[in-house]
Write a protein that holds these residues in place. Sequence first.
Motif, PDB file in Angstrom:
ATOM      1  N   ASN A  47      70.663  36.184  31.356  1.00 30.84           N
ATOM      2  CA  ASN A  47      70.450  34.880  30.722  1.00 30.84           C
ATOM      3  C   ASN A  47      71.783  34.348  30.182  1.00 30.84           C
ATOM      4  O   ASN A  47      72.308  34.882  29.202  1.00 30.84           O
ATOM      5  CB  ASN A  47      69.428  35.030  29.600  1.00 30.84           C
ATOM      6  CG  ASN A  47      69.121  33.731  28.892  1.00 30.84           C
ATOM      7  OD1 ASN A  47      69.808  32.730  29.055  1.00 30.84           O
ATOM      8  ND2 ASN A  47      68.086  33.767  28.068  1.00 30.84           N
ATOM      9  N   ASN A  49      72.441  31.947  28.385  1.00 24.67           N
ATOM     10  CA  ASN A  49      72.340  31.437  27.017  1.00 24.67           C
ATOM     11  C   ASN A  49      72.174  32.541  25.975  1.00 24.67           C
ATOM     12  O   ASN A  49      72.297  32.277  24.778  1.00 24.67           O
ATOM     13  CB  ASN A  49      71.157  30.461  26.900  1.00 24.67           C
ATOM     14  CG  ASN A  49      71.394  29.224  27.732  1.00 24.67           C
ATOM     15  OD1 ASN A  49      72.479  28.657  27.739  1.00 24.67           O
ATOM     16  ND2 ASN A  49      70.370  28.810  28.468  1.00 24.67           N
ATOM     17  N   ASP A  53      73.491  32.146  22.192  1.00 26.05           N
ATOM     18  CA  ASP A  53      72.414  31.978  21.207  1.00 26.05           C
ATOM     19  C   ASP A  53      72.472  33.062  20.135  1.00 26.05           C
ATOM     20  O   ASP A  53      72.247  32.790  18.950  1.00 26.05           O
ATOM     21  CB  ASP A  53      71.043  32.008  21.897  1.00 26.05           C
ATOM     22  CG  ASP A  53      70.772  30.770  22.738  1.00 26.05           C
ATOM     23  OD1 ASP A  53      71.558  29.791  22.660  1.00 26.05           O
ATOM     24  OD2 ASP A  53      69.782  30.786  23.495  1.00 26.05           O
ATOM     25  N   GLU A  62      79.016  27.732  16.906  1.00 24.67           N
ATOM     26  CA  GLU A  62      78.962  27.851  18.361  1.00 24.67           C
ATOM     27  C   GLU A  62      79.994  28.855  18.873  1.00 24.67           C
ATOM     28  O   GLU A  62      81.131  28.899  18.393  1.00 24.67           O
ATOM     29  CB  GLU A  62      79.206  26.486  19.008  1.00 24.67           C
ATOM     30  CG  GLU A  62      79.046  26.503  20.511  1.00 24.67           C
ATOM     31  CD  GLU A  62      79.144  25.130  21.125  1.00 24.67           C
ATOM     32  OE1 GLU A  62      80.200  24.820  21.698  1.00 24.67           O
ATOM     33  OE2 GLU A  62      78.149  24.383  21.011  1.00 24.67           O
TER      34      GLU A  62
END
Length: 154
Positions: A47, A49, A53, A62
């Motif tokens: 994944n 992300n 995340d 971020e």
Amino acid sequence: MGTKVFNLGTKSHKTITVKWKYNGASEEWDGMYQDNSLWINKDDFDNVNYVPDTYQAALNKEMPGAGNPNSSTYKQQYINYWIAIITHELGHSLGLDHSPYTTDIMFSDSETAGPDFKYTWKRAKVDGSYAEFKNSLSHRDINRAKLTKLLGYW
């Protein structure tokens, strides 16, 4: 530590096996050590992300390169994270328990004492950065590994 801890084995001569495991969304773990097997959550690994995340949730900012999985910045963060997860799980193979300190590679955000773990805590002890994003060992990690060696865990 001045000593070689792990050796690369073969298919017929090994002590630890690294494997993929598809976890789905039912449990929250990215790595696990159990019965001389080190498991990596393949769903999270694949994944793009997941690492950004996780970074965002832990640091409230971020991750550098988060918007561009093809960038060298993103790739370095991704590699550091997964090496840190594997290092954490190899720590369990040496007899190390979780730690509440975020700068320890053995960090876990909470723990309940029981047959597998010796201590209980409900909140992380944020004492700087998070080792899982830097792939670094703290002095506590190293000293605890030395202690487990002295105690004969490995």
